[in-house]
Design a protein around this motif. Sequence first.
Motif, short mmCIF file in Angstrom:
data_model
loop_
_atom_site.label_atom_id
_atom_site.label_comp_id
_atom_site.label_asym_id
_atom_site.label_seq_id
_atom_site.Cartn_x
_atom_site.Cartn_y
_atom_site.Cartn_z
N MET A 1 -19.74 -61.52 -4.09
CA MET A 1 -20.68 -61.06 -3.89
C MET A 1 -20.16 -59.28 -4.03
SD MET A 1 -23.23 -60.37 -1.03
CE MET A 1 -24.71 -58.42 -1.07
N MET A 2 -19.20 -58.20 -4.72
CA MET A 2 -19.05 -56.99 -5.13
C MET A 2 -19.06 -56.22 -3.94
SD MET A 2 -17.54 -55.44 -7.13
CE MET A 2 -18.25 -53.34 -7.71
N LYS A 3 -18.52 -55.77 -2.31
CA LYS A 3 -18.18 -55.19 -0.83
C LYS A 3 -18.27 -53.54 -1.70
CE LYS A 3 -16.77 -54.13 2.95
NZ LYS A 3 -15.41 -54.39 4.20
N ASN A 4 -19.09 -52.94 -1.41
CA ASN A 4 -18.84 -51.54 -1.88
C ASN A 4 -17.88 -50.26 -1.12
OD1 ASN A 4 -20.97 -50.77 -3.42
ND2 ASN A 4 -22.66 -50.93 -2.17
N VAL A 5 -17.29 -49.57 -1.89
CA VAL A 5 -15.71 -49.63 -1.14
C VAL A 5 -16.08 -47.68 -0.57
CG1 VAL A 5 -13.43 -48.59 -1.31
CG2 VAL A 5 -14.33 -51.27 -2.68
N ASP A 6 -15.34 -47.36 0.39
CA ASP A 6 -15.69 -46.06 0.64
C ASP A 6 -15.11 -45.25 -0.25
OD1 ASP A 6 -17.28 -47.29 3.15
OD2 ASP A 6 -16.29 -46.63 4.16
N GLN A 7 -15.84 -43.96 -0.66
CA GLN A 7 -14.92 -42.60 -1.84
C GLN A 7 -14.93 -42.17 -0.83
OE1 GLN A 7 -16.84 -43.36 -5.35
NE2 GLN A 7 -17.95 -44.34 -4.94
N TYR A 8 -14.39 -40.86 -1.37
CA TYR A 8 -14.44 -39.11 -0.32
C TYR A 8 -14.29 -38.83 -1.53
CZ TYR A 8 -12.80 -35.10 1.86
OH TYR A 8 -12.69 -34.21 2.41
N SER A 9 -15.64 -37.99 -1.46
CA SER A 9 -16.35 -36.82 -2.70
C SER A 9 -16.09 -35.19 -1.77
CB SER A 9 -17.56 -37.17 -3.22
OG SER A 9 -17.67 -38.84 -3.88
N VAL A 10 -15.85 -34.35 -2.93
CA VAL A 10 -16.00 -32.97 -2.54
C VAL A 10 -17.40 -32.72 -3.55
CG1 VAL A 10 -14.72 -30.53 -2.30
CG2 VAL A 10 -13.77 -32.56 -1.45
N LEU A 11 -18.07 -32.30 -2.82
CA LEU A 11 -19.63 -31.59 -3.86
C LEU A 11 -19.43 -29.91 -4.11
CD1 LEU A 11 -22.16 -34.38 -3.55
CD2 LEU A 11 -20.61 -34.63 -5.73
N TYR A 12 -19.54 -29.87 -5.66
CA TYR A 12 -19.70 -28.05 -4.72
C TYR A 12 -20.89 -27.59 -5.31
CZ TYR A 12 -20.02 -23.45 -6.76
OH TYR A 12 -19.94 -21.73 -6.60
N ILE A 13 -21.59 -27.06 -4.40
CA ILE A 13 -23.81 -26.55 -4.25
C ILE A 13 -23.52 -25.19 -4.36
CG2 ILE A 13 -25.54 -26.95 -3.23
CD1 ILE A 13 -24.03 -29.33 -1.35
N HIS A 14 -23.26 -24.71 -5.76
CA HIS A 14 -24.19 -23.08 -5.45
C HIS A 14 -24.74 -22.35 -4.88
CE1 HIS A 14 -23.50 -19.33 -7.57
NE2 HIS A 14 -24.77 -19.12 -7.86
N SER A 73 -14.51 -33.39 -6.60
CA SER A 73 -13.23 -33.78 -6.45
C SER A 73 -13.98 -35.78 -6.45
CB SER A 73 -11.91 -33.52 -5.33
OG SER A 73 -11.90 -33.53 -4.12
N ASN A 74 -13.20 -36.43 -6.46
CA ASN A 74 -13.38 -37.75 -5.97
C ASN A 74 -12.13 -38.39 -6.18
OD1 ASN A 74 -15.25 -39.64 -5.14
ND2 ASN A 74 -16.11 -40.02 -7.71
N GLN A 75 -12.34 -39.06 -4.57
CA GLN A 75 -10.88 -40.70 -4.42
C GLN A 75 -11.18 -41.50 -3.43
OE1 GLN A 75 -9.06 -36.50 -3.47
NE2 GLN A 75 -8.42 -37.77 -1.44
N MET A 76 -10.52 -42.37 -3.45
CA MET A 76 -11.16 -43.61 -2.82
C MET A 76 -11.04 -43.53 -1.06
SD MET A 76 -12.06 -45.36 -4.42
CE MET A 76 -12.56 -47.23 -4.01
N GLU A 77 -9.93 -42.43 -0.78
CA GLU A 77 -10.15 -42.48 0.86
C GLU A 77 -9.60 -40.63 0.83
OE1 GLU A 77 -5.49 -42.70 2.32
OE2 GLU A 77 -6.82 -44.71 1.96
N ALA A 78 -10.34 -39.26 1.98
CA ALA A 78 -9.61 -38.34 2.68
C ALA A 78 -8.48 -38.29 2.54
CB ALA A 78 -10.48 -38.10 3.71
#
Length: 92
Positions: A1-14, A73-78
């Motif tokens: 079973m694969m564990k979900n890894v935390d991601q850090y995303s920056v989203l632009y919301i107009h 942007s999207n990366q594995m950690e802040a």
Amino acid sequence: MMKNVDQYSVLYIHEMCCADEQGIIEKKLRSLPYVKSYNFNLIARKLYVTHSLSTDSLVSALKDVGFVAKTFSNQMEAPASFFGRNSTTVVS
């Protein structure tokens, strides 16, 4: 079973420009078990989110409440803070 890894995303919301929109988005984010933390920058219209599912799932959840989010942007950690990146002491 694969564990979900935390991601850090920056989203632009107009459409996110005031506390009313922030409140709607915050209510949705609190209901999502895969969202670990979040911060808003209303002036830049950016949402910073730490989450454990795909960014597409996050974008879809925001679309459910009427907001179009684009991945900035999207990366594995802040990213590290300024002082975390620069270990030298600055004296003025």
